[in-house]
Design a protein around this motif. Structure first.
Motif, short mmCIF file in Angstrom:
data_model
loop_
_atom_site.label_atom_id
_atom_site.label_comp_id
_atom_site.label_asym_id
_atom_site.label_seq_id
_atom_site.Cartn_x
_atom_site.Cartn_y
_atom_site.Cartn_z
N LEU A 47 10.39 -1.72 0.83
CA LEU A 47 9.23 -0.97 0.34
C LEU A 47 8.64 -0.09 1.44
N HIS A 48 8.61 -0.61 2.65
CA HIS A 48 8.13 0.15 3.81
C HIS A 48 8.91 1.46 3.96
N GLU A 49 10.24 1.35 3.94
CA GLU A 49 11.07 2.54 4.13
C GLU A 49 11.02 3.47 2.93
N PHE A 50 10.89 2.90 1.73
CA PHE A 50 10.80 3.74 0.54
C PHE A 50 9.51 4.56 0.57
N ALA A 51 8.45 3.99 1.13
CA ALA A 51 7.20 4.74 1.29
C ALA A 51 7.42 5.95 2.19
N HIS A 52 8.22 5.78 3.25
CA HIS A 52 8.54 6.92 4.12
C HIS A 52 9.26 8.01 3.33
N LEU A 53 10.17 7.61 2.47
CA LEU A 53 10.91 8.57 1.66
C LEU A 53 9.97 9.38 0.77
N LEU A 54 9.06 8.69 0.07
CA LEU A 54 8.15 9.39 -0.83
C LEU A 54 7.21 10.33 -0.07
N GLU A 73 -1.38 9.06 4.78
CA GLU A 73 -0.56 9.36 3.61
C GLU A 73 0.45 8.24 3.36
N TRP A 74 1.10 7.80 4.45
CA TRP A 74 2.07 6.71 4.32
C TRP A 74 1.38 5.41 3.90
N LYS A 75 0.24 5.11 4.50
CA LYS A 75 -0.48 3.88 4.16
C LYS A 75 -0.87 3.86 2.68
N LYS A 76 -1.30 4.99 2.17
CA LYS A 76 -1.70 5.07 0.76
C LYS A 76 -0.50 4.81 -0.16
N VAL A 77 0.64 5.40 0.17
CA VAL A 77 1.84 5.22 -0.65
C VAL A 77 2.36 3.79 -0.54
N PHE A 78 2.40 3.24 0.67
CA PHE A 78 2.88 1.87 0.87
C PHE A 78 2.00 0.88 0.11
N ILE A 92 2.50 -15.94 2.24
CA ILE A 92 2.85 -14.52 2.35
C ILE A 92 1.88 -13.68 1.53
N GLN A 93 1.56 -14.14 0.33
CA GLN A 93 0.65 -13.41 -0.56
C GLN A 93 -0.71 -13.19 0.09
N LYS A 94 -1.26 -14.23 0.70
CA LYS A 94 -2.63 -14.15 1.23
C LYS A 94 -2.77 -13.13 2.36
N PRO A 95 -1.96 -13.19 3.44
CA PRO A 95 -2.12 -12.18 4.50
C PRO A 95 -1.74 -10.78 4.06
N LEU A 96 -0.78 -10.67 3.13
CA LEU A 96 -0.40 -9.35 2.64
C LEU A 96 -1.54 -8.74 1.83
N LEU A 97 -2.20 -9.56 1.03
CA LEU A 97 -3.34 -9.10 0.24
C LEU A 97 -4.51 -8.72 1.14
N THR A 98 -4.73 -9.53 2.17
CA THR A 98 -5.83 -9.26 3.11
C THR A 98 -5.62 -7.95 3.86
N SER A 99 -4.36 -7.65 4.18
CA SER A 99 -4.06 -6.48 5.00
C SER A 99 -3.95 -5.19 4.20
N ILE A 100 -4.03 -5.27 2.88
CA ILE A 100 -3.76 -4.11 2.04
C ILE A 100 -4.76 -2.98 2.29
N SER A 101 -5.96 -3.32 2.76
CA SER A 101 -6.97 -2.29 3.01
C SER A 101 -6.76 -1.58 4.35
N ASN A 102 -5.96 -2.18 5.23
CA ASN A 102 -5.68 -1.57 6.53
C ASN A 102 -4.25 -1.90 6.93
N ILE A 103 -3.31 -1.28 6.25
CA ILE A 103 -1.89 -1.58 6.44
C ILE A 103 -1.43 -1.17 7.84
N LYS A 104 -0.66 -2.05 8.47
CA LYS A 104 -0.13 -1.78 9.80
C LYS A 104 1.21 -1.06 9.71
N SER A 105 1.59 -0.43 10.83
CA SER A 105 2.84 0.33 10.85
C SER A 105 4.06 -0.58 10.88
N SER A 106 3.87 -1.85 11.21
CA SER A 106 4.98 -2.80 11.24
C SER A 106 4.47 -4.18 10.84
N THR A 107 5.33 -4.95 10.16
CA THR A 107 4.98 -6.32 9.80
C THR A 107 4.65 -7.14 11.04
#
Length: 208
Positions: A79-86, A101-106, A123-138
Motif C-alpha cells: 500500500l505504501h508503494e502504491f500510494a507513491h504510484l498514485l 500529498e503522499w500522506k493523504k493518499v496513503f 497492529i490495528q491499534k498503532p496503525l489507527l493511532t498513526s493515521i493522522s500523522n503517517i510516517k515515511s517508513s513503518t
C-alpha cells in the motif's frame, strides 16, 4: 533480479494470496489491476522493504517488494508503494516523496484495511493511532514495527531492546556491547575497534 513479475489481475491474485492476509487479497488485486504497473517480488534488500519507479518509455510503473516480509509487512509495504504510484500519476516529480500529498493518499488506502477490523489488535491499534500523522517508513512507528516484526518466523535472534546494558550481542558477524538508549536508538560499542554505533531497539541480534 526479480523473482516474479505480475502484469495482470489473475497473476496478481496468485501472488497476493501467497504474500498477504487473505481478507485483503481482493482489495490489493483491485488496486493493482486498476493501473499499468509491474509488480516484482525481489530478494531481500537491507536498505528498503520496497520501492516505486515510473517506466517512462513504456508508460507503465514498477513496484518492487522484498520476498522476506511477513504477510502484514508485505501488505503495508504494498500500500505504501502504491500510494507513491498514485501521487506520481497526479503530480509527477513536483512534490516531496513523503509529503502531504503522499500522506493523504496513503491514509485513504489504509482506511479500508482499518475499517475491515480484521488486523491483529497489536497492529490495528498503532496503525489507527498513526493515521493522522503517517510516517515515511513503518520503522518510525515503534509499536507498529514491533508488532509486524514479532510475526517473523522464529529464529535464534531477539530484539536489541531485550538485551541489558553492558551485555554483548552479535550483528552481521561483529560483536557489540549494548549501551544507553538515546531516544529510540541504543549507543553500542563494537568490541574489536571500539567504534560506537546507534542501533534501533528493534534490530534483530544474537544475544551472547
Amino acid at each position: 533480479m526479480g523473482l516474479k513479475k505480475v502484469d495482470n489481475a489473475k497473476l496478481m491474485e496468485r501472488v497476493f494470496s501467497q504474500y498477504i492476509p487473505r481478507p485483503f487479497v481482493a482489495y490489493l488485486v483491485d488496486l493493482y489491476s486498476s493501473v499499468n504497473v509491474s509488480l516484482i517480488i525481489k530478494n531481500p534488500r537491507k536498505t528498503k522493504f520496497g520501492d516505486f519507479k515510473p517506466l517512462k518509455k513504456s508508460g507503465w510503473s514498477q513496484i518492487t517488494i522484498n520476498n522476506n516480509l511477513n504477510e502484514y509487512g508485505f501488505l503495508i509495504t504494498a500500500l505504501h508503494e502504491f500510494a507513491h504510484l498514485l501521487v506520481y500519476e497526479k503530480y509527477k516529480n513536483k512534490v516531496h516523496p513523503h509529503g502531504s500529498e503522499w500522506k493523504k493518499v496513503f491514509k485513504k488506502l489504509l482506511l479500508p484495511i482499518l475499517e475491515a477490523n480484521k488486523l491483529p489488535e497489536d497492529i490495528q491499534k498503532p496503525l489507527l493511532t498513526s493515521i493522522s500523522n503517517i510516517k515515511s517508513s513503518t520503522c518510525y512507528n515503534y509499536d507498529l514495527y514491533k508488532a509486524i516484526l514479532s510475526r517473523d518466523e522464529p529464529n535464534n535472534l531477539c530484539f536489541l531492546e531485550k538485551i541489558e546494558n553492558g551485555e554483548q550481542f552479535q550483528f552481521n558477524g561483529l560483536t557489540f556491547v549494548r549501551g544507553n538508549i538515546r531516544r529510540t536508538r541504543f549507543l553500542c560499542t563494537e568490541l574489536e575497534t571500539k567504534n560506537k554505533f546507534l542501533f534501533h531497539g528493534l534490530a534483530k541480534v544474537k544475544a551472547l
